[in-house]
Design a protein around this motif. Structure first.
Motif, PDB file in Angstrom:
ATOM      1  N   LEU A   1      -2.930   1.219   2.564  1.00 39.56           N
ATOM      2  CA  LEU A   1      -2.123   2.239   1.905  1.00 39.56           C
ATOM      3  C   LEU A   1      -2.883   2.867   0.757  1.00 39.56           C
ATOM      4  CD1 LEU A   1       0.476   0.848  -0.601  1.00 39.56           C
ATOM      5  CD2 LEU A   1      -1.244  -0.619   0.409  1.00 39.56           C
ATOM      6  N   GLY A   2      -2.456   4.058   0.387  1.00 37.18           N
ATOM      7  CA  GLY A   2      -3.016   4.759  -0.748  1.00 37.18           C
ATOM      8  C   GLY A   2      -1.895   5.465  -1.486  1.00 37.18           C
ATOM      9  N   LEU A   3      -2.181   5.908  -2.726  1.00 35.65           N
ATOM     10  CA  LEU A   3      -1.167   6.561  -3.550  1.00 35.65           C
ATOM     11  C   LEU A   3      -1.632   7.956  -3.966  1.00 35.65           C
ATOM     12  CD1 LEU A   3      -0.085   3.679  -5.976  1.00 35.65           C
ATOM     13  CD2 LEU A   3       1.240   4.616  -4.074  1.00 35.65           C
ATOM     14  N   VAL A   4      -0.726   8.917  -3.845  1.00 30.93           N
ATOM     15  CA  VAL A   4      -0.944  10.279  -4.330  1.00 30.93           C
ATOM     16  C   VAL A   4       0.204  10.617  -5.265  1.00 30.93           C
ATOM     17  CG1 VAL A   4      -0.973  12.723  -3.687  1.00 30.93           C
ATOM     18  CG2 VAL A   4      -2.234  11.063  -2.315  1.00 30.93           C
TER      19      VAL A   4
ATOM     20  N   GLN B   1      -4.132   8.986  -6.670  1.00 32.46           N
ATOM     21  CA  GLN B   1      -4.033   7.943  -7.689  1.00 32.46           C
ATOM     22  C   GLN B   1      -4.761   6.675  -7.248  1.00 32.46           C
ATOM     23  OE1 GLN B   1      -2.999   7.993 -10.657  1.00 32.46           O
ATOM     24  NE2 GLN B   1      -2.104   6.048 -11.304  1.00 32.46           N
ATOM     25  N   LEU B   2      -4.708   6.358  -5.947  1.00 32.05           N
ATOM     26  CA  LEU B   2      -5.382   5.181  -5.394  1.00 32.05           C
ATOM     27  C   LEU B   2      -5.865   5.506  -3.990  1.00 32.05           C
ATOM     28  CD1 LEU B   2      -6.062   2.090  -5.503  1.00 32.05           C
ATOM     29  CD2 LEU B   2      -3.830   1.709  -4.451  1.00 32.05           C
ATOM     30  N   PRO B   3      -7.174   5.479  -3.738  1.00 28.44           N
ATOM     31  CA  PRO B   3      -7.674   5.716  -2.369  1.00 28.44           C
ATOM     32  C   PRO B   3      -7.142   4.651  -1.423  1.00 28.44           C
ATOM     33  CG  PRO B   3      -9.454   5.810  -3.986  1.00 28.44           C
ATOM     34  CD  PRO B   3      -8.259   5.264  -4.696  1.00 28.44           C
TER      35      PRO B   3
ATOM     36  N   VAL C   1      -2.735  -5.776  -4.571  1.00 22.47           N
ATOM     37  CA  VAL C   1      -2.652  -6.068  -6.000  1.00 22.47           C
ATOM     38  C   VAL C   1      -3.017  -4.821  -6.811  1.00 22.47           C
ATOM     39  CG1 VAL C   1      -3.577  -7.471  -7.891  1.00 22.47           C
ATOM     40  CG2 VAL C   1      -3.133  -8.511  -5.663  1.00 22.47           C
ATOM     41  N   SER C   2      -4.078  -4.138  -6.390  1.00 22.34           N
ATOM     42  CA  SER C   2      -4.479  -2.898  -7.070  1.00 22.34           C
ATOM     43  C   SER C   2      -3.416  -1.828  -6.909  1.00 22.34           C
ATOM     44  CB  SER C   2      -5.812  -2.401  -6.514  1.00 22.34           C
ATOM     45  OG  SER C   2      -6.849  -3.308  -6.797  1.00 22.34           O
TER      46      SER C   2
ATOM     47  N   LEU D   1       0.474   1.568  -9.512  1.00 23.95           N
ATOM     48  CA  LEU D   1       1.858   2.028  -9.448  1.00 23.95           C
ATOM     49  C   LEU D   1       2.502   2.013 -10.831  1.00 23.95           C
ATOM     50  CD1 LEU D   1       4.333   2.839  -7.726  1.00 23.95           C
ATOM     51  CD2 LEU D   1       4.800   0.403  -7.413  1.00 23.95           C
ATOM     52  N   GLN D   2       2.203   0.976 -11.622  1.00 19.53           N
ATOM     53  CA  GLN D   2       2.813   0.848 -12.943  1.00 19.53           C
ATOM     54  C   GLN D   2       2.375   1.956 -13.897  1.00 19.53           C
ATOM     55  OE1 GLN D   2       5.262  -1.283 -13.398  1.00 19.53           O
ATOM     56  NE2 GLN D   2       4.921  -1.902 -11.271  1.00 19.53           N
TER      57      GLN D   2
END
Length: 340
Positions: free
Chosen positions: A131-134, A143-145, A151-152, A157-158
């Motif tokens: 998973l990744g975050l945009v 936000q996260l590749p 854990v990352s 996310l926080q």
């Protein structure tokens, strides 16, 4: 790969410069007091056994031993084995709306906090997936590749907050495009783009972007957060945001737009009212996607390296004991050159 099993102990290393400063100021105070008794050259003659450098050497030996002891407590380890894990799963990009309207409190505790809780529950359910975050508002960025490091994912996310993007709006189209370009090049694997938004201030182009993602084999899911009745937006100062006329700004969930985007992306629209129910519905949809073989590199079988640091600590302490503060009476008469 080198790591510390208990890195929190490394914060104790701050004691090293503090003790060095204490030693420095203590030495200066001692030197000032000695000067009150007379000239330093005369005092040296009165105290022939006193060494200027031996106490300093002993101090630095003890300080070095302390530093190594702290490192030892942190448990240094070396990964001796690299393994390539192959698991069956899917790839998911989660795009979170962080526009100001997501601060509305028509869901408890707020739309954004509710979204973060949902994502955290989602991550807990992942096993073999990446998973990744945009994050997006009037603009969007990664936000996260994409990764299998959950854990990352929770850590990043926080840190999600509306202040990350200055440009306001809800540019869902850009969020979809960035998400679609963030997947790996691996073939024969299910890919999902999950948009979490209230759909407020939609800037257009999202339906076309969702259709384009669908053509590439991706599925676009939209989770709508908020109520269609509308809610004022907190301004962070105890009041609510107002427009140019001084009227409180009301923000409502644009459910119709969210449904159209999900339909265009070949996914599903889910209204987030009850977090657990929304999570269960989303899980059912994601299980329909094709699971492919995902490869990730991990280090295993870490070897403890404390033995080497323990030996160094012991050696430094032995040397510190051997070195005397005063001049050795057995060697003080030894000179390199005899006066004729």
């Amino acid at each position: 790969m080198f790591r510390f099993e208990n890195p929190i102990y490394l914060y104790l290393l701050v004691l090293i410069p503090i003790l060095a400063l204490v030693r420095y100021f203590t030495y200066r105070q001692r030197k000032k007091k000695l000067k009150t008794f007379g000239e330093m050259e005369l005092l040296k003659q009165l105290m022939p056994d006193v060494s200027k450098y031996r106490p300093l050497v002993k101090f630095w030996l003890m300080l070095s031993a302390l530093a190594l002891l702290i490192i030892l407590m942190a448990r240094p380890q070396m990964g001796k084995k690299v393994s390539m894990d192959k698991r069956n799963g899917i790839e998911t990009m989660i795009a979170v709306d962080i526009s100001n309207s997501m601060k509305a409190e028509d869901v408890v505790p707020s739309r954004l906090d509710k979204s973060k809780m949902l994502i955290e529950n989602m991550v807990d359910k992942f096993n073999n997936d990446k998973l990744g975050l945009v994050v997006f508002a009037g603009d969007a960025f990664i936000q996260l590749p994409i990764t299998s490091d959950y854990v990352s994912a929770k850590m990043f996310l926080q840190s999600i907050d509306p202040s990350l993007i200055a440009t306001q709006g809800t540019n869902i189209a850009e969020a979809i495009r960035i998400s679609a370009n963030s997947f790996t090049q691996q073939e024969k694997i299910g890919r999902a783009i999950i948009i979490i938004t209230d759909g407020e201030d939609h800037e257009g182009g999202a339906i076309e972007a969702a259709k384009a993602a669908k053509k590439k084999g991706m599925r676009v899911f939209v989770l709508g957060v908020g109520s269609d009745k509308g809610s004022p937006i907190p301004d962070g100062a105890g009041g609510y945001m107002k427009d140019n006329t001084g009227t409180e700004v009301m923000s409502a969930l644009n459910e119709q737009m969210c449904q159209q985007i999900a339909e265009a992306g070949g996914g599903a629209y889910i209204h987030v009212d009850n977090t657990n129910a929304a999570q269960e519905h989303l899980n059912q949809e994601l299980t329909k996607l094709q699971k492919g073989e995902i490869t990730s590199t991990t280090y295993g079988e870490y070897d403890e390296q404390f033995q080497a640091f323990g030996i160094l600590v012991l050696l430094l302490l032995i040397i510190e004991v051997i070195v005397l503060e005063s001049k050795n009476p057995l060697t003080k008469r030894v000179t390199l050159f005899r006066k004729k």
